[in-house]
Design a protein around this motif. Structure first.
Motif, PDB file in Angstrom:
ATOM      1  N   UNK A 247      -1.629 -10.828 -31.848  1.00 63.09           N
ATOM      2  CA  UNK A 247      -2.947 -10.871 -31.244  1.00 63.09           C
ATOM      3  C   UNK A 247      -3.988 -11.350 -32.259  1.00 63.09           C
ATOM      4  N   UNK A 248      -4.789 -12.322 -31.848  1.00 65.95           N
ATOM      5  CA  UNK A 248      -5.870 -12.840 -32.678  1.00 65.95           C
ATOM      6  C   UNK A 248      -7.219 -12.340 -32.186  1.00 65.95           C
ATOM      7  N   UNK A 249      -7.397 -12.316 -30.864  1.00 70.18           N
ATOM      8  CA  UNK A 249      -8.711 -11.989 -30.320  1.00 70.18           C
ATOM      9  C   UNK A 249      -8.564 -11.493 -28.882  1.00 70.18           C
ATOM     10  N   UNK A 250      -9.393 -10.518 -28.533  1.00 64.80           N
ATOM     11  CA  UNK A 250      -9.486 -10.029 -27.161  1.00 64.80           C
ATOM     12  C   UNK A 250     -10.901 -10.282 -26.656  1.00 64.80           C
ATOM     13  N   UNK A 251     -11.009 -10.871 -25.464  1.00 63.42           N
ATOM     14  CA  UNK A 251     -12.312 -11.160 -24.881  1.00 63.42           C
ATOM     15  C   UNK A 251     -12.386 -10.519 -23.502  1.00 63.42           C
ATOM     16  N   UNK A 252     -13.541  -9.967 -23.159  1.00 68.42           N
ATOM     17  CA  UNK A 252     -13.700  -9.307 -21.872  1.00 68.42           C
ATOM     18  C   UNK A 252     -15.003  -9.737 -21.215  1.00 68.42           C
ATOM     19  N   UNK A 253     -14.944  -9.847 -19.893  1.00 69.49           N
ATOM     20  CA  UNK A 253     -16.143 -10.159 -19.113  1.00 69.49           C
ATOM     21  C   UNK A 253     -15.981  -9.606 -17.704  1.00 69.49           C
ATOM     22  N   UNK A 254     -16.894  -8.731 -17.314  1.00 65.20           N
ATOM     23  CA  UNK A 254     -16.954  -8.199 -15.955  1.00 65.20           C
ATOM     24  C   UNK A 254     -15.613  -7.618 -15.506  1.00 65.20           C
ATOM     25  N   UNK A 255     -14.951  -6.892 -16.387  1.00 67.30           N
ATOM     26  CA  UNK A 255     -13.705  -6.227 -16.044  1.00 67.30           C
ATOM     27  C   UNK A 255     -12.460  -7.086 -16.191  1.00 67.30           C
ATOM     28  N   UNK A 256     -12.629  -8.326 -16.596  1.00 67.93           N
ATOM     29  CA  UNK A 256     -11.490  -9.230 -16.790  1.00 67.93           C
ATOM     30  C   UNK A 256     -11.272  -9.479 -18.276  1.00 67.93           C
ATOM     31  N   UNK A 257     -10.027  -9.754 -18.639  1.00 66.51           N
ATOM     32  CA  UNK A 257      -9.633  -9.855 -20.046  1.00 66.51           C
ATOM     33  C   UNK A 257      -8.912 -11.174 -20.296  1.00 66.51           C
TER      34      UNK A 257
ATOM     35  N   UNK B 166      -6.852  -2.717 -16.851  1.00 67.42           N
ATOM     36  CA  UNK B 166      -5.740  -1.767 -16.776  1.00 67.42           C
ATOM     37  C   UNK B 166      -4.410  -2.389 -17.161  1.00 67.42           C
ATOM     38  N   UNK B 167      -4.328  -3.706 -17.117  1.00 66.32           N
ATOM     39  CA  UNK B 167      -3.081  -4.401 -17.441  1.00 66.32           C
ATOM     40  C   UNK B 167      -3.094  -4.974 -18.861  1.00 66.32           C
ATOM     41  N   UNK B 168      -4.216  -4.848 -19.552  1.00 65.74           N
ATOM     42  CA  UNK B 168      -4.365  -5.487 -20.865  1.00 65.74           C
ATOM     43  C   UNK B 168      -3.273  -5.035 -21.834  1.00 65.74           C
TER      44      UNK B 168
ATOM     45  N   UNK C  80       0.823  -1.211   0.000  1.00 68.63           N
ATOM     46  CA  UNK C  80       0.000   0.000   0.000  1.00 68.63           C
ATOM     47  C   UNK C  80       0.854   1.257   0.000  1.00 68.63           C
ATOM     48  N   UNK C  81       1.968   1.221   0.727  1.00 68.70           N
ATOM     49  CA  UNK C  81       2.859   2.378   0.793  1.00 68.70           C
ATOM     50  C   UNK C  81       3.529   2.659  -0.543  1.00 68.70           C
ATOM     51  N   UNK C  82       3.801   1.607  -1.313  1.00 66.67           N
ATOM     52  CA  UNK C  82       4.556   1.754  -2.555  1.00 66.67           C
ATOM     53  C   UNK C  82       3.679   1.871  -3.794  1.00 66.67           C
ATOM     54  N   UNK C  83       2.402   1.523  -3.650  1.00 64.41           N
ATOM     55  CA  UNK C  83       1.533   1.474  -4.817  1.00 64.41           C
ATOM     56  C   UNK C  83       0.803   2.791  -5.046  1.00 64.41           C
ATOM     57  N   UNK C  84       0.552   3.084  -6.321  1.00 64.03           N
ATOM     58  CA  UNK C  84      -0.266   4.241  -6.691  1.00 64.03           C
ATOM     59  C   UNK C  84      -1.739   3.867  -6.833  1.00 64.03           C
ATOM     60  N   UNK C  85      -2.061   2.604  -6.664  1.00 61.85           N
ATOM     61  CA  UNK C  85      -3.427   2.140  -6.823  1.00 61.85           C
ATOM     62  C   UNK C  85      -4.295   2.525  -5.630  1.00 61.85           C
ATOM     63  N   UNK C  86      -5.579   2.703  -5.889  1.00 59.53           N
ATOM     64  CA  UNK C  86      -6.539   2.867  -4.795  1.00 59.53           C
ATOM     65  C   UNK C  86      -6.855   1.471  -4.287  1.00 59.53           C
ATOM     66  N   UNK C  87      -6.418   1.166  -3.075  1.00 57.08           N
ATOM     67  CA  UNK C  87      -6.485  -0.206  -2.571  1.00 57.08           C
ATOM     68  C   UNK C  87      -7.658  -0.479  -1.649  1.00 57.08           C
ATOM     69  N   UNK C  88      -8.315   0.568  -1.155  1.00 62.61           N
ATOM     70  CA  UNK C  88      -9.327   0.343  -0.131  1.00 62.61           C
ATOM     71  C   UNK C  88      -8.657   0.039   1.190  1.00 62.61           C
ATOM     72  N   UNK C  89      -9.407  -0.514   2.123  1.00 66.51           N
ATOM     73  CA  UNK C  89      -8.896  -0.710   3.485  1.00 66.51           C
ATOM     74  C   UNK C  89      -7.869  -1.821   3.592  1.00 66.51           C
ATOM     75  N   UNK C  90      -7.923  -2.796   2.706  1.00 63.75           N
ATOM     76  CA  UNK C  90      -7.111  -4.013   2.808  1.00 63.75           C
ATOM     77  C   UNK C  90      -7.318  -4.694   4.157  1.00 63.75           C
ATOM     78  N   UNK C  91      -8.537  -4.581   4.682  1.00 65.20           N
ATOM     79  CA  UNK C  91      -8.859  -5.221   5.955  1.00 65.20           C
ATOM     80  C   UNK C  91      -8.733  -6.733   5.834  1.00 65.20           C
ATOM     81  N   UNK C  92      -8.169  -7.356   6.857  1.00 62.54           N
ATOM     82  CA  UNK C  92      -7.968  -8.803   6.881  1.00 62.54           C
ATOM     83  C   UNK C  92      -8.847  -9.404   7.970  1.00 62.54           C
ATOM     84  N   UNK C  93      -9.567 -10.444   7.625  1.00 65.60           N
ATOM     85  CA  UNK C  93     -10.309 -11.209   8.621  1.00 65.60           C
ATOM     86  C   UNK C  93      -9.992 -12.683   8.429  1.00 65.60           C
TER      87      UNK C  93
END
Length: 307
Positions: free
Chosen positions: A290-300, A274-276, A85-98
């Motif tokens: 590249x032959x084909x790109x497929x996407x579903x619910x934010x995943x590639x 974001x990593x595609x 979290x300290x090194x990342x520029x990403x919005x990570x949320x709480x990163x709460x662990x249970x």
């Protein structure tokens, strides 16, 4: 054996990177529960994808990993996430662990309450081994026991791979499954007529994959072995499939062509949008088109061909 379940709550933006952090802590597999799967999800049993959503978070993503109860990982996971979290520029949320303590039999019963047969495509269905499913005409059924460290095979990353494999695998093809996990992609490829060499770096994955392969009666078509990516791979494939994390796919990119037959296909998934571009560039820089790109619910998923 008793187990400890560690649950980390994060954002969609950071899910891929946080998964990588947990993998580096020795996670044998990651169950991804995504709030987006609640959105506009029909509840009828014929829906393509996971039919039950009651266990899913109401926002963001929950990443679940499992360790034997006598292996205490809380401090290590918390420290790794703090550094990230300290090194990342990403919005990570709480990163709460249970955490939750689970017995093997409790886990098995919990799965049975909501894991029902689900359709991947018109002619492909995933079903738990305890459900009796009679295949329809031209229908392929994959029986799957998730095990402690693996999901049900119905996350978008897996669904995309299964849907593409159904289209591209031809009888007699040789398929390499890199990072096989539960073995579901290997089982599918075998049922579609391929001979398969499946690899995973974790002993638990090798054990779970072998059990699922036995349940599906494809032992003659699939061989499972331990390997960290291509480190112990000796074969070349007509198709290589890798449902991994984006950063790991980028790391393996320079080696892919060594293990791919002329004109062969590479199918990769586990990539957030974001990593595609980064994944595509890494693979194209190493001689794939590249032959084909497929996407579903934010995943590639990306399908590429050897030049």
């Amino acid at each position: 054996m008793d187990w400890t379940e560690y649950r980390v709550h994060t954002t969609h933006e950071a899910a891929d990177a946080v998964s990588h952090v947990l993998t580096e802590q020795g996670a044998n597999g990651i169950v991804i529960e995504d709030a987006k799967d609640r959105e506009n999800r029909p509840q009828d049993s014929d829906h393509i994808g996971q039919p039950s959503v009651e266990h899913l978070p109401t926002e963001g993503v929950v990443l679940k990993v499992y360790f034997p109860a006598d292996v205490v990982k809380m401090d290590d996971i918390r420290e790794a996430l703090t550094v990230f979290k300290q090194r990342s520029d990403l919005v990570t949320g709480s990163l709460a662990i249970s955490t939750e303590q689970l017995k093997e039999e409790d886990w098995e019963e919990a799965w049975k309450t909501y894991y029902k047969p689900v359709k991947v495509s018109t002619n492909l269905t995933i079903a738990p081994s305890w459900e009796q499913v009679k295949p329809g005409e031209n229908e392929t059924v994959i029986e799957l026991d998730p095990g402690m460290a693996f999901g049900t095979g119905t996350h978008p990353t897996t669904l995309l791979c299964l849907q593409v494999l159904e289209r591209i695998v031809r009888k007699g093809d040789r398929v390499l499954d890199v990072g096989t996990g539960s073995g579901i992609l290997s089982i599918a490829a075998a049922k579609f007529g391929a001979s398969v060499f499946a690899y995973d770096r974790e002993d638990m994955a090798v054990r779970v994959a072998n059990e699922n392969i036995r349940i599906n009666d494809v032992e003659e078509q699939v061989r499972v072995a331990k390997s960290d990516l291509f480190s112990d791979v000796k074969e070349r494939g007509d198709i290589i499939v890798a449902n991994l994390l984006a950063d790991i796919i980028i790391r393996m990119a320079p080696e892919v062509k060594t293990y791919l037959n002329d004109g062969g296909l590479l199918l990769v998934s586990g990539i957030i949008k974001d990593k595609k571009a980064d994944v595509r560039q890494a693979l194209e820089n190493n001689g794939l088109v590249l032959v084909e790109t497929l996407e579903q619910e934010g995943w590639v998923a990306l399908l590429l061909k050897e030049e």
